[in-house]
Design an enzyme around this catalytic site. Structure first.
Site: not given
Length: 426
Positions: A363-364
């Site tokens: 995930v970012c």
């Protein structure tokens, strides 16, 4: 009339999803990227909100009310919320719209956020919440304290924002794009307009407030548990609409896909959701209620909360956001297409002067963090081929590459919510 909340929420969800609009990333960029560029998108929202709400108030259409400042609750809550949104991978609105993209980690964060917020507002922790908020200062807004019109502040922040937009646009670098996402500044304009429209629509149903996420999320949780119709109001339908709108936008753009997080991301998402609910309840708002609405009213609560949310984000970013695995060049055992298995987080040679980085499932901002770490290992002219499925990375990775002077040789979709980008080190 409360159905307008669902409709407006769907529009908001679509704009947030297409604009990759998340205040967590904006605050995180200040620490990770050393730039305030994306934060200006939030200032755009605040500016449009400020002018619009001042106009509606002057015309007698709405009558905003601001509570006295509870400094300890706002400071403590803001900081806790800031830490929570880093762990969860998105702010309150960001968690709602990313849930619509199919991120299971965001589902976990959303569920625990709703339960912890409900516990703080109406449940077992409500006594603690009230106790911390018990210490108050009898001040509400900065214009009221100074005895001046709110228009002076609204015009001043609008002019500052116009200057900053011009400043960053004039110095902006060309970044590769698939042409599907909405410019973040344009998204900020749309979110600001939606926020202005929200207030009279909400007030018409007896809810004297504008955009909000935390109380509506807690109300949705309470409604699901108790079934009481009083919890199903305009704000509750707003957050449901965000989920629907983001799902439809992601699905139409080929960006919806169920993505199962690893154990570390799952634990962080759950912990982040709990901290988000506790922090937002204490601070009486999240990055929307405080960071967009209360700031546009120039309340002490809004600006102090935003400051400490930012400090919480900075603290958590420094503490937890590190490369997933140390990037290190691996020997080329065989030259093979990137579609074959590549060691996760590793850096393997797949062709002469070409290395592969697999960040699928991350995930970012981890795809960007790992890409930066990997690029540091390469020599000038060598290529880094990055596989990722984080929607926000479609903007952050190309912009980072362009900002560092690297060339983007290729950028294409591999499948639904999956991309591959090739960056040549300068």
């Amino acid at each position: 009339m409360i159905i307008t909340g669902l409709a407006l929420g769907a529009v908001l969800g679509a704009v947030l999803q297409r604009g990759r609009f998340c205040v967590t990333g904006m605050l995180r960029d200040i620490v990770l990227q050393k730039t305030w560029r994306s934060f200006v998108a939030l200032l755009i929202v605040i500016s449009i909100h400020a002018v619009g709400l001042a106009a509606l108030t002057s015309a007698g259409i709405i009558s905003p009310e601001v509570d006295p400042l509870a400094p300890i609750a706002v400071i403590l809550g803001g900081f806790i919320f800031g830490v929570g949104i880093v762990l969860a991978g998105g702010c309150a609105s960001g968690t709602w719209y990313r849930s619509g993209e199919g991120l299971v980690g965001s589902w976990f964060a959303l569920i625990t956020y709703g339960f912890s917020a409900a516990a703080m507002k109406t449940g077992v922790l409500s006594g603690f919440n009230s106790w911390v908020k018990g210490y108050q200062w009898n001040i509400t807004t900065i214009p009221e304290t100074l005895g001046v019109s709110v228009w002076w502040f609204a015009i001043a922040i609008a002019l500052l924002t116009i200057y900053l937009v011009h400043y960053y646009n004039s110095r902006d670098v060309a970044a590769a794009s698939l042409g599907k996402s909405l410019n973040q500044y344009t998204a900020g304009v749309l979110v600001g307009i939606i926020g202005v429209v929200a207030w009279p629509l909400s007030a018409a149903t007896g809810r004297n407030d504008g955009l909000g996420i935390t109380t509506p999320t807690a109300n949705l949780t309470d409604w699901l548990v108790t079934g009481k119709s009083s919890y199903m109001n305009w704000g509750t339908l707003l957050v449901i609409g965000i989920l629907i709108g983001s799902f439809l936008a992601a699905k139409s753009a080929g960006e919806f896909r169920i993505r199962i997080p690893d154990s570390t991301t799952t634990v962080r998402s759950i912990a982040g959701g709990v901290l988000m609910g506790v922090g937002a309840a204490l601070a009486s708002g999240c990055t929307v209620g405080n960071g967009m609405v209360q700031t546009s009213l120039f309340s002490y609560q809004g600006w102090i909360a935003l400051l400490f949310i930012g400090l919480g984000v900075a603290f958590a970013t420094k503490l937890w956001l590190k490369p997933t695995t140390p990037a290190k060049k691996q020997p080329a055992f065989a030259v093979a297409p990137l579609s074959l298995s590549v060691p996760k987080g590793g850096l393997r040679s797949i062709a002469p002067e070409t290395y592969a980085l697999d960040t699928l499932g991350a995930v970012c901002p981890f795809p960007l963090i790992d890409a930066k770490e990997a690029m540091d290992q390469l020599d000038s002219g060598e290529k880094l081929v990055i596989d990722f499925d984080c929607t926000q990375a479609t903007e952050t990775i190309p912009r980072w590459a362009a900002g560092e002077g690297h060339d983007v040789a290729d950028f294409h979709e591999v499948g639904d919510a999956s991309w591959q980008i090739t960056v040549v080190k300068s």
